[in-house]
Design a protein around this motif. Sequence first.
Motif, PDB file in Angstrom:
ATOM      1  N   PHE A 156       0.798  -1.212   0.087  1.00 48.97           N
ATOM      2  CA  PHE A 156      -0.053  -0.120   0.077  1.00 48.97           C
ATOM      3  C   PHE A 156       0.893   1.157  -0.016  1.00 48.97           C
ATOM      4  O   PHE A 156       2.262   1.030   0.604  1.00 48.97           O
ATOM      5  N   THR A 157       0.270   2.387  -0.374  1.00 45.75           N
ATOM      6  CA  THR A 157       0.795   3.583  -0.594  1.00 45.75           C
ATOM      7  C   THR A 157       0.293   4.626   0.284  1.00 45.75           C
ATOM      8  O   THR A 157      -0.893   4.957   0.156  1.00 45.75           O
ATOM      9  N   LEU A 158       0.830   5.556   0.963  1.00 48.35           N
ATOM     10  CA  LEU A 158       0.447   6.540   1.562  1.00 48.35           C
ATOM     11  C   LEU A 158       1.000   7.796   1.007  1.00 48.35           C
ATOM     12  O   LEU A 158       2.296   8.060   0.802  1.00 48.35           O
ATOM     13  N   GLU A 159      -0.127   8.614   0.729  1.00 45.08           N
ATOM     14  CA  GLU A 159       0.468  10.160   0.173  1.00 45.08           C
ATOM     15  C   GLU A 159       0.184  11.046   1.277  1.00 45.08           C
ATOM     16  O   GLU A 159      -1.111  11.477   1.876  1.00 45.08           O
ATOM     17  N   GLY A 160       1.290  12.030   1.768  1.00 46.22           N
ATOM     18  CA  GLY A 160       1.002  12.971   2.618  1.00 46.22           C
ATOM     19  C   GLY A 160       1.485  12.768   4.012  1.00 46.22           C
ATOM     20  O   GLY A 160       1.323  11.608   4.508  1.00 46.22           O
ATOM     21  N   ALA A 161       1.869  13.647   4.696  1.00 52.18           N
ATOM     22  CA  ALA A 161       2.637  13.404   5.949  1.00 52.18           C
ATOM     23  C   ALA A 161       1.637  12.988   7.031  1.00 52.18           C
ATOM     24  O   ALA A 161       1.824  11.980   7.953  1.00 52.18           O
ATOM     25  N   ASP A 162       0.244  13.569   6.968  1.00 50.45           N
ATOM     26  CA  ASP A 162      -0.672  13.159   7.760  1.00 50.45           C
ATOM     27  C   ASP A 162      -0.999  11.609   7.603  1.00 50.45           C
ATOM     28  O   ASP A 162      -1.500  11.038   8.932  1.00 50.45           O
ATOM     29  N   ALA A 163      -1.027  11.055   6.547  1.00 51.12           N
ATOM     30  CA  ALA A 163      -1.270   9.568   6.414  1.00 51.12           C
ATOM     31  C   ALA A 163      -0.364   8.775   7.047  1.00 51.12           C
ATOM     32  O   ALA A 163      -0.604   7.824   7.739  1.00 51.12           O
ATOM     33  N   VAL A 164       1.169   9.300   6.834  1.00 54.52           N
ATOM     34  CA  VAL A 164       2.087   8.468   7.563  1.00 54.52           C
ATOM     35  C   VAL A 164       2.125   8.520   8.946  1.00 54.52           C
ATOM     36  O   VAL A 164       2.460   7.586   9.679  1.00 54.52           O
ATOM     37  N   ALA A 171       8.270  12.860  10.258  1.00 50.83           N
ATOM     38  CA  ALA A 171       7.527  14.181   9.875  1.00 50.83           C
ATOM     39  C   ALA A 171       7.751  14.581   8.349  1.00 50.83           C
ATOM     40  O   ALA A 171       7.058  15.296   7.853  1.00 50.83           O
ATOM     41  N   ALA A 172       8.980  14.389   7.991  1.00 49.03           N
ATOM     42  CA  ALA A 172       9.456  15.054   6.620  1.00 49.03           C
ATOM     43  C   ALA A 172       9.040  14.032   5.742  1.00 49.03           C
ATOM     44  O   ALA A 172       9.436  14.317   4.503  1.00 49.03           O
ATOM     45  N   THR A 173       8.372  12.833   5.746  1.00 46.24           N
ATOM     46  CA  THR A 173       8.082  11.670   4.741  1.00 46.24           C
ATOM     47  C   THR A 173       6.612  12.054   4.153  1.00 46.24           C
ATOM     48  O   THR A 173       5.464  12.119   5.045  1.00 46.24           O
ATOM     49  N   GLU A 174       6.711  12.632   2.974  1.00 46.36           N
ATOM     50  CA  GLU A 174       5.370  12.919   2.232  1.00 46.36           C
ATOM     51  C   GLU A 174       4.776  11.798   1.559  1.00 46.36           C
ATOM     52  O   GLU A 174       3.550  11.928   1.283  1.00 46.36           O
ATOM     53  N   ARG A 175       5.476  10.775   1.510  1.00 48.21           N
ATOM     54  CA  ARG A 175       5.022   9.358   0.661  1.00 48.21           C
ATOM     55  C   ARG A 175       5.600   8.521   1.098  1.00 48.21           C
ATOM     56  O   ARG A 175       6.902   8.153   1.129  1.00 48.21           O
ATOM     57  N   LEU A 176       4.916   7.288   1.478  1.00 49.20           N
ATOM     58  CA  LEU A 176       5.595   6.043   1.881  1.00 49.20           C
ATOM     59  C   LEU A 176       4.707   4.850   1.166  1.00 49.20           C
ATOM     60  O   LEU A 176       3.695   4.562   1.420  1.00 49.20           O
ATOM     61  N   HIS A 177       5.787   4.208   0.628  1.00 47.47           N
ATOM     62  CA  HIS A 177       5.200   2.750   0.332  1.00 47.47           C
ATOM     63  C   HIS A 177       5.564   1.676   1.042  1.00 47.47           C
ATOM     64  O   HIS A 177       7.073   1.556   1.218  1.00 47.47           O
ATOM     65  N   ASP A 178       4.709   0.831   1.488  1.00 46.07           N
ATOM     66  CA  ASP A 178       5.116  -0.292   2.583  1.00 46.07           C
ATOM     67  C   ASP A 178       4.411  -1.409   2.095  1.00 46.07           C
ATOM     68  O   ASP A 178       3.623  -1.409   1.317  1.00 46.07           O
ATOM     69  N   ARG A 179       4.721  -2.429   2.939  1.00 44.23           N
ATOM     70  CA  ARG A 179       4.251  -3.786   2.614  1.00 44.23           C
ATOM     71  C   ARG A 179       3.845  -4.223   4.025  1.00 44.23           C
ATOM     72  O   ARG A 179       4.629  -4.148   4.940  1.00 44.23           O
ATOM     73  N   ALA A 180       2.631  -4.889   3.963  1.00 43.60           N
ATOM     74  CA  ALA A 180       1.916  -5.418   5.308  1.00 43.60           C
ATOM     75  C   ALA A 180       2.216  -6.870   5.073  1.00 43.60           C
ATOM     76  O   ALA A 180       2.242  -7.696   4.111  1.00 43.60           O
ATOM     77  N   GLN A 181       2.644  -7.511   6.187  1.00 41.37           N
ATOM     78  CA  GLN A 181       2.633  -8.969   6.573  1.00 41.37           C
ATOM     79  C   GLN A 181       2.031  -9.555   7.475  1.00 41.37           C
ATOM     80  O   GLN A 181       2.342  -9.174   8.828  1.00 41.37           O
ATOM     81  N   VAL A 182       0.966 -10.139   7.583  1.00 41.24           N
ATOM     82  CA  VAL A 182       0.093 -10.514   8.713  1.00 41.24           C
ATOM     83  C   VAL A 182      -0.253 -11.996   8.722  1.00 41.24           C
ATOM     84  O   VAL A 182      -0.295 -12.621   7.584  1.00 41.24           O
TER      85      VAL A 182
END
Length: 266
Positions: free
Chosen positions: A215-223, A245-256
């Motif tokens: 999933f990808t988060l856009e914006g510091a608030d979502a991060v 706080a300086a991260t505006e976009r985060l692409h991450d992977r969930a493992q559950v």
Amino acid sequence: MKNLICPVCGAPLLPGAAVWRCESGHCFDVARQGYVNLLPVTQKHSLRPGDSREMVLARRRFLDGGYYAPIAEVLRELVDGAPDVLDAGCGEGYYLGALQKTVPERWGIDISKEAVRCAAGRDKTARWLTATAAHLPFAGGSFSCVLSMFALTAAEEFARVLRPDGCFVQVIAGPEHLMALKRIVYPTLTHKEKTLHPALAGFALETSRTLEFDFTLEGADAVHDLLYMTPHVHRINAGGAAALAATERLHDRAQVIFNRYRRQAP
């Protein structure tokens, strides 16, 4: 209505429209939102146990964004056919709400009053209690299924409140869960062994399933909201907080990891 027990003395607890009472005279008010606080002072470990209001609202925003919808989909498959479910550590109620159309009777408990208040305020079809999983306010054999969604596993209590053929669904983070977030939060990552399929007294492991998705988060608030979804919020230092706080976009992977256990006869 389930057979409830008083968290103070263990006597049967009788629900009422405005107050729940036991035969010993202990009373518990029904809040305006509809939940009942069954967490006595003797079972608290702090003045305000559990997630804070800031954490609860961040969790609600993140989950309402649909990022963890694949987890809810697998959960629906695993509890399909259950007539009643207890979510022991329900948070703001997202996962129990995902079962609304498939499970007729749903109960959620959480040690955080803020979380339970949030859950009760937006889902009137389930019953919500402030309580601890270590001392469940239900008589033995009350449920067909108990859930623990990234929460405490109180195996003895879960076995007690389950029926003889009941199941326990444990959902935990895998070792590679949210690695992109971890790389920002911590200057150095250390590998720690984690038991992914724990042996639980009173249960036999039926199935285990690993779910991975990006999933990808856009914006510091979502991060920010993702951080507040995790235990890392309690461990982050000043450097990690500044980097995040300086991260505006985060692409991450969930493992559950989904572990489904069957209750064994004593």
